[in-house]
Design a protein around this motif. Structure first.
Motif, PDB file in Angstrom:
ATOM      1  N   ALA A  10       2.593  -3.615  15.554  1.00 15.75           N
ATOM      2  CA  ALA A  10       3.056  -2.447  16.834  1.00 15.75           C
ATOM      3  C   ALA A  10       3.946  -2.408  17.324  1.00 15.75           C
ATOM      4  N   ALA A  13       7.251  -3.313  16.381  1.00 14.70           N
ATOM      5  CA  ALA A  13       8.051  -2.084  16.577  1.00 14.70           C
ATOM      6  C   ALA A  13       8.373  -1.523  18.041  1.00 14.70           C
ATOM      7  N   ALA A  14       7.343  -2.248  18.581  1.00 12.23           N
ATOM      8  CA  ALA A  14       8.085  -1.012  20.341  1.00 12.23           C
ATOM      9  C   ALA A  14       9.191  -1.962  20.544  1.00 12.23           C
ATOM     10  N   VAL A 104      15.589   3.925  28.083  1.00 16.31           N
ATOM     11  CA  VAL A 104      14.577   2.406  27.131  1.00 16.31           C
ATOM     12  C   VAL A 104      13.436   3.759  26.852  1.00 16.31           C
ATOM     13  N   LEU A 105      12.866   4.853  28.630  1.00 17.16           N
ATOM     14  CA  LEU A 105      11.947   5.499  27.766  1.00 17.16           C
ATOM     15  C   LEU A 105      12.022   6.699  26.559  1.00 17.16           C
ATOM     16  N   ASP A 108      11.248   5.300  24.120  1.00 14.52           N
ATOM     17  CA  ASP A 108       9.743   4.549  23.679  1.00 14.52           C
ATOM     18  C   ASP A 108       8.902   5.707  23.709  1.00 14.52           C
ATOM     19  N   PHE A 111       9.824   6.548  20.163  1.00 13.44           N
ATOM     20  CA  PHE A 111       8.299   5.213  19.152  1.00 13.44           C
ATOM     21  C   PHE A 111       7.690   5.986  19.168  1.00 13.44           C
ATOM     22  N   GLY A 112       6.756   6.497  20.339  1.00 12.29           N
ATOM     23  CA  GLY A 112       5.819   7.230  19.980  1.00 12.29           C
ATOM     24  C   GLY A 112       5.555   8.668  19.480  1.00 12.29           C
ATOM     25  N   LYS A 114       6.189   9.250  16.525  1.00 14.46           N
ATOM     26  CA  LYS A 114       5.314   9.161  15.585  1.00 14.46           C
ATOM     27  C   LYS A 114       3.642   9.852  15.640  1.00 14.46           C
ATOM     28  N   LEU A 115       3.122   9.886  16.702  1.00 16.33           N
ATOM     29  CA  LEU A 115       2.030  10.618  16.689  1.00 16.33           C
ATOM     30  C   LEU A 115       2.382  12.002  17.381  1.00 16.33           C
TER      31      LEU A 115
END
Lengths: 132, 132
Positions: A10, A13-14, A104-105, A108, A111-112, A114-115
DNA sequence: GCAAATTGTAATGCTCTATAACAATCCGAT
DNA sequence: ATCGGATTGTTATAGAGCATTACAATTTGC
């Protein structure tokens, strides 16, 4: 399944998300973190910076040299202690950090994404329990 | 709170658990992973090993050299392809890996014990969604 | 006022990794 | 069957990153 292994995957991936966000700028995670720390703690010393970053003084100096050489940060003498420098972001550093923080935010959050929102909250809560 | 940051913190904690598990042995995560890969894929070539590890061929060779020098793995000629070696764990390598796997798994479970069983399942599920 | 601690700096070395070049070998199209 | 290209292992080299050590300047505490 190992936690260490799953976490590492993880994190890779991040890291990819971070690399995409900072593409075109030679910014690594420690450098980005240093910029954030300097923004939040104007006048911090190199030793204190190294301690926060978890690195030795010499590492903090090389990091600071890099930032100063690119005009992102500057050293100023401190009247109350002639040993230590006070570190400050330059205008250019603040501008770059502002841009990078947004990107970046953004990555990020992508990336998040996915949830679900509930899963995100739960995931961050569990991470907090694992790494207090 | 950034996912990348929280993940990095958790991974550092997990790495500490790994370091405790392998204390006394000069085993790093890549070396441990290489042993696991060799156990699961007897006869794998160095290039394939490097590809799985995400490193260049030269890195896979130095890793293999390290394992061979310590008697943990061995190179055998492959009759069907005179270019590539087949890599195999030695008896000593298998024994060491067996010991390390038990200790790593033990520390991993202790690390995961900060969560309840239900939280563990949920956490691994969410990790799986983030890093498919 | 003087010993001890702190800060920055410079020099050095170590580890890990990537890159490039090379020879040996295999593969595929002709 | 052969020749050009791809693959494999190997070596040498370079570079990033980090810690360690030693040192001078300065501050702090007794």
């Amino acid at each position: 399944m190992h936690f260490g292994y799953a976490l590492r995957r993880a994190q890779i991936a991040a890291f990819d998300a971070f690399a995409s966000a900072t593409a075109g700028h030679p910014i690594t995670p420690p450098r980005y973190t240093a910029l954030v720390i300097l923004e939040a703690n104007p006048g911090i010393s190199q030793s204190a910076l190294g301690e926060v970053l978890g690195t030795a003084r010499s590492g903090a100096m090389m990091l600071t040299n890099w930032l100063v050489a690119r005009g992102l940060a500057e050293r100023r003498h401190r009247p109350e202690d002639a040993r230590a420098w006070g570190l400050y972001l330059t205008r250019r550093g603040k501008t770059l950090l502002g841009t990078l923080k947004r990107r970046v935010l953004d990555h990020d959050q992508r990336f998040g994404a996915k949830l679900t929102p509930a899963e995100r909250r739960e995931f961050l809560r569990l991470l907090g329990k694992l790494a207090p």
